[in-house]
Write an enzyme that holds these catalytic residues in place. Structure first.
Site, short mmCIF file in Angstrom:
data_model
loop_
_atom_site.label_atom_id
_atom_site.label_comp_id
_atom_site.label_asym_id
_atom_site.label_seq_id
_atom_site.Cartn_x
_atom_site.Cartn_y
_atom_site.Cartn_z
N GLU A 149 0.90 -1.31 -0.08
CA GLU A 149 -0.02 -0.02 0.16
C GLU A 149 0.97 1.25 0.08
OE1 GLU A 149 -1.56 2.00 3.12
OE2 GLU A 149 -1.21 0.39 4.68
N LYS B 2 -3.71 -0.90 15.00
CA LYS B 2 -3.41 -0.12 16.11
C LYS B 2 -4.27 0.22 17.24
CE LYS B 2 0.43 2.28 14.10
NZ LYS B 2 0.97 3.78 13.47
#
Ligand code: PSU
Ligand code: MN
Length: 312
Positions: A26, A161
């Site tokens: 990405e 995260k």
């Protein structure tokens, strides 16, 4: 029908035609995930890791309106220099940036969909988006989850995260029918930290197990993606207390600054990285390289006859 507008670079196109392993990467991590020059340097190191492992890297982005599968070194550097001035492109932004000839980094959602349309089955990244901690009132759930659910791609990441709600993210992935495989762990990794308290769907301990699960999935007739959750190497992991403290501060600042919409994730990630300092940047780089290595091994096994080791 009109020609597809996705530009696949010649090396990637030829690898796909010949059935060679290709790993998609990405680019929001380049434009919005790290400062320059570490962003461009890391993207190039990730590509080297994929090559050294025997696969062809395909970093994906949109350049002047062209969805591009396989960036050159110069193009990676250009995105790195642009940084957050470039657009953060999720799935719903693709029509706009193509029509208006913009340049930007693609999120996990947009990268996965472009990778799959080019025929790439394995994708490596740092962390995927997910359910935000206040989603019960804000409805802020990353498009990454839905796109992974509908795209035939294995996403190798270090979890989500902990700025997000990891438990809620796992629940949504379960609802969407996405297998979540813990690589060498029973509990979901939490990006900078090796484990959260939430169990993964299943534990795997080898690339061959992942490849077999992907093959089984298509034999069953299921479509859609798989998350391979690979924890950060122990020597680079951060203390959970360090990360938690930074998140509390970042969330409060985000609220106070009135940040909304797609700016929220980059804001929180950047603040957590600033507060935790060099240690978190090192962990971030380490886990991405680690994920690229594993993705490469998985990509090399896909399509290989059972029991056949890939030729080095
Ligand atoms: N998680 C990270 N680093 C990142 C991102 C997520 O640890 O750079 C980026 C990825 O590109 C991911 C995107 O797809 O943030 C999710 O953004 P949102 O929550 O707005 O969907
Ligand atoms: Mn969002």
């Amino acid at each position: 029908m009109e020609q597809p507008i996705v530009t696949t670079n010649p090396e990637v196109a030829s690898a796909l035609r010949r059935g060679q392993a290709v790993v998609a990467l990405e680019s929001t991590i380049i434009t919005h995930g790290m400062p320059y020059p570490e962003n461009a340097e890391t993207a190039l190191s990730v590509e080297r890791v994929v090559r050294d492992g025997g696969a062809v890297p395909a970093t994906i982005a949109v350049l002047d309106g062209a969805p591009t599968v396989g960036l050159s070194e110069g193009e990676i550097d250009r995105l790195g220099q642009a940084g957050p001035a470039a657009i953060k492109i999720s799935s719903r932004d693709l029509p706009f940036v193509v029509a208006e000839a913009h340049t930007g980094g693609t999120t996990v959602a947009a990268t996965a969909s472009l990778a799959a349309s080019a025929g790439i089955r394995v994708f490596a990244t740092g962390g995927i988006g997910g359910v935000h901690r206040d989603a019960a009132t804000t409805f802020d759930v990353s498009a990454d989850l839905q796109e992974i659910a509908r795209t035939d791609v294995a996403v190798v990441c270090s979890g989500v995260k902990s700025i997000l709600d990891i438990g809620a993210t796992l629940e949504v992935l379960e609802t969407l029918g996405v297998p979540v495989l813990g690589y060498g762990v029973d509990r979901m990794p939490a990006f900078y930290c090796r484990e959260s308290r939430y169990l993964v769907g299943a534990r795997v301990d080898s690339p061959a197990q992942v490849a077999a699960i992907l093959e089984a999935r298509s034999r069953i007739g299921q479509t859609g993606g798989v998350v391979v959750a690979n924890p950060v190497p122990a020597e680079d992991a951060l203390e959970p207390s360090t990360v938690d403290g930074a998140i509390t501060v970042a969330l409060a600042e985000c609220e106070a600054a009135g940040v909304t919409g797609k700016a929220i994730t980059p804001f929180l990630l950047a603040r957590v990285a600033e507060i935790t300092g060099k240690e978190s940047l090192a962990a971030n780089i380490s886990l991405i390289l680690h994920n690229a290595r594993l993705a490469t091994e998985i990509a090399r096994l896909l399509g290989a006859p059972v029991g056949d080791a890939p030729v080095p």
